[in-house]
Design a protein around this motif. Structure first.
Motif, PDB file in Angstrom:
ATOM      1  N   LEU A   1       0.864  -1.187   0.000  1.00  0.00           N
ATOM      2  CA  LEU A   1       0.000   0.000   0.000  1.00  0.00           C
ATOM      3  C   LEU A   1       0.897   1.233   0.000  1.00  0.00           C
ATOM      4  O   LEU A   1       1.854   1.315   0.764  1.00  0.00           O
ATOM      5  N   TRP A   2       0.590   2.192  -0.885  1.00  0.00           N
ATOM      6  CA  TRP A   2       1.339   3.449  -0.882  1.00  0.00           C
ATOM      7  C   TRP A   2       0.423   4.578  -1.357  1.00  0.00           C
ATOM      8  O   TRP A   2      -0.608   4.351  -1.981  1.00  0.00           O
ATOM      9  N   GLY A   3       0.800   5.798  -1.003  1.00  0.00           N
ATOM     10  CA  GLY A   3       0.034   6.976  -1.402  1.00  0.00           C
ATOM     11  C   GLY A   3       0.237   8.106  -0.412  1.00  0.00           C
ATOM     12  O   GLY A   3       1.256   8.176   0.279  1.00  0.00           O
ATOM     13  N   GLU A   4      -0.764   8.984  -0.346  1.00  0.00           N
ATOM     14  CA  GLU A   4      -0.689  10.114   0.580  1.00  0.00           C
ATOM     15  C   GLU A   4      -2.091  10.499   1.017  1.00  0.00           C
ATOM     16  O   GLU A   4      -3.078  10.244   0.318  1.00  0.00           O
ATOM     17  N   THR A   5      -2.158  11.102   2.181  1.00  0.00           N
ATOM     18  CA  THR A   5      -3.447  11.506   2.726  1.00  0.00           C
ATOM     19  C   THR A   5      -3.323  12.863   3.412  1.00  0.00           C
ATOM     20  O   THR A   5      -2.286  13.191   3.982  1.00  0.00           O
ATOM     21  N   LEU A   6      -4.404  13.646   3.324  1.00  0.00           N
ATOM     22  CA  LEU A   6      -4.482  14.935   4.022  1.00  0.00           C
ATOM     23  C   LEU A   6      -5.519  14.777   5.119  1.00  0.00           C
ATOM     24  O   LEU A   6      -6.718  14.728   4.857  1.00  0.00           O
ATOM     25  N   GLN A   7      -5.038  14.648   6.346  1.00  0.00           N
ATOM     26  CA  GLN A   7      -5.904  14.422   7.493  1.00  0.00           C
ATOM     27  C   GLN A   7      -6.263  15.750   8.153  1.00  0.00           C
ATOM     28  O   GLN A   7      -5.479  16.714   8.092  1.00  0.00           O
ATOM     29  N   PRO A   8      -7.429  15.828   8.787  1.00  0.00           N
ATOM     30  CA  PRO A   8      -7.779  17.039   9.556  1.00  0.00           C
ATOM     31  C   PRO A   8      -6.725  17.329  10.609  1.00  0.00           C
ATOM     32  O   PRO A   8      -6.222  16.430  11.281  1.00  0.00           O
ATOM     33  N   GLY A   9      -6.352  18.600  10.718  1.00  0.00           N
ATOM     34  CA  GLY A   9      -5.336  19.005  11.680  1.00  0.00           C
ATOM     35  C   GLY A   9      -3.940  19.073  11.099  1.00  0.00           C
ATOM     36  O   GLY A   9      -3.013  19.526  11.762  1.00  0.00           O
ATOM     37  N   PHE A  10      -3.780  18.608   9.841  1.00  0.00           N
ATOM     38  CA  PHE A  10      -2.471  18.665   9.179  1.00  0.00           C
ATOM     39  C   PHE A  10      -2.561  19.629   7.996  1.00  0.00           C
ATOM     40  O   PHE A  10      -3.566  19.682   7.287  1.00  0.00           O
ATOM     41  N   ASP A  11      -1.496  20.387   7.773  1.00  0.00           N
ATOM     42  CA  ASP A  11      -1.443  21.324   6.656  1.00  0.00           C
ATOM     43  C   ASP A  11      -0.846  20.707   5.400  1.00  0.00           C
ATOM     44  O   ASP A  11      -0.987  21.250   4.312  1.00  0.00           O
ATOM     45  N   GLU A  12      -0.149  19.582   5.550  1.00  0.00           N
ATOM     46  CA  GLU A  12       0.501  18.951   4.420  1.00  0.00           C
ATOM     47  C   GLU A  12       0.053  17.492   4.295  1.00  0.00           C
ATOM     48  O   GLU A  12      -0.413  16.888   5.262  1.00  0.00           O
ATOM     49  N   PHE A  13       0.224  16.955   3.086  1.00  0.00           N
ATOM     50  CA  PHE A  13      -0.092  15.548   2.864  1.00  0.00           C
ATOM     51  C   PHE A  13       0.890  14.660   3.627  1.00  0.00           C
ATOM     52  O   PHE A  13       2.081  14.950   3.683  1.00  0.00           O
ATOM     53  N   GLN A  14       0.363  13.595   4.212  1.00  0.00           N
ATOM     54  CA  GLN A  14       1.177  12.628   4.934  1.00  0.00           C
ATOM     55  C   GLN A  14       1.335  11.379   4.066  1.00  0.00           C
ATOM     56  O   GLN A  14       0.363  10.894   3.486  1.00  0.00           O
ATOM     57  N   PRO A  15       2.556  10.852   3.953  1.00  0.00           N
ATOM     58  CA  PRO A  15       2.757   9.658   3.112  1.00  0.00           C
ATOM     59  C   PRO A  15       2.166   8.403   3.752  1.00  0.00           C
ATOM     60  O   PRO A  15       2.096   8.288   4.980  1.00  0.00           O
ATOM     61  N   ILE A  16       1.721   7.484   2.901  1.00  0.00           N
ATOM     62  CA  ILE A  16       1.241   6.169   3.338  1.00  0.00           C
ATOM     63  C   ILE A  16       2.154   5.129   2.704  1.00  0.00           C
ATOM     64  O   ILE A  16       2.385   5.155   1.497  1.00  0.00           O
ATOM     65  N   LEU A  17       2.673   4.206   3.494  1.00  0.00           N
ATOM     66  CA  LEU A  17       3.488   3.120   2.962  1.00  0.00           C
ATOM     67  C   LEU A  17       3.364   1.928   3.893  1.00  0.00           C
ATOM     68  O   LEU A  17       3.620   2.038   5.097  1.00  0.00           O
TER      69      LEU A  17
END
Length: 196
Positions: A105-121
């Motif tokens: 699994l890979w990608g990125e997500t923008l969660q509430p409370g974060f200003d930048e995308f967080q990586p997923i791996l």
């Protein structure tokens, strides 16, 4: 979703001299990801809003890809019986087998409370048990130009089980635990005709 599964087969058939009306066959199927590209990939994109615990409406976005690669080994056994000059009966049994499944699994997500995308791996090794299946059929040649056939085939889908890296047994059909999933075998009935 994109991808596919392929197997390399080694087959052998024999017709014993003492029973020339019956032939027996077997195939060893090698489902090897290194030999073929035995994998499938799916991309999921979600965008919207969610409500936090304080009642605030916040943006949410996720862009993720999942890839599975598949390797295993199984065998098929069959027979063909020329009962009379016109009637032929055949049967097949495809063995159950446990395959290795590599999950990435890979990608990125923008969660509430974060200003930048967080990586997923995430990488995980899983096992998947493929169900056995078997069938029997008959064909009757009425003349040199006309033949009819009928066959019945059954797959034991209740034995189709995914075991994740935690050891949980999941039904790939329902997505729930195998113990909570009431899956029944399926039956196929086919009839055909050929006229030359």
């Amino acid at each position: 979703m994109e991808g596919g599964l392929s197997a390399f087969g080694i087959a052998r058939a024999v017709r014993p001299k003492w029973i020339p009306q019956i032939s027996f066959g077997a195939t060893l199927n090698i489902w090897e990801d290194g030999m073929y590209k035995n994998e499938w990939e799916e991309r999921k994109f979600r965008k919207g809003f969610i409500e936090d615990q304080d009642g605030n409406i916040l943006p949410y976005q996720a862009d993720r890809s999942e890839r599975y690669s598949f390797s295993g080994l199984n065998a098929n056994f069959g027979f063909l019986w020329d009962v009379t000059g016109g009637l032929t009966i055949g049967g097949v049994f495809k063995t159950s087998f446990e395959a290795d499944l590599k999950y990435k699994l890979w990608g990125e997500t923008l969660q509430p409370g974060f200003d930048e995308f967080q990586p997923i791996l995430h990488d995980e090794y899983q096992k998947i048990k493929m169900p056995p299946s078997y069938g029997i059929g008959a064909a009757y040649r009425f003349s040199d130009s006309f033949t009819m056939s009928l066959d019945v085939y059954r797959t034991e889908w209740d034995e189709f089980i995914l075991t994740n890296s935690k050891g949980d047994e999941i039904s790939p059909i329902t997505g729930d635990f195998a113990s909570n999933s009431d899956i029944e075998p399926t039956h196929q009935v086919r009839m055909g005709a050929e006229y030359i």
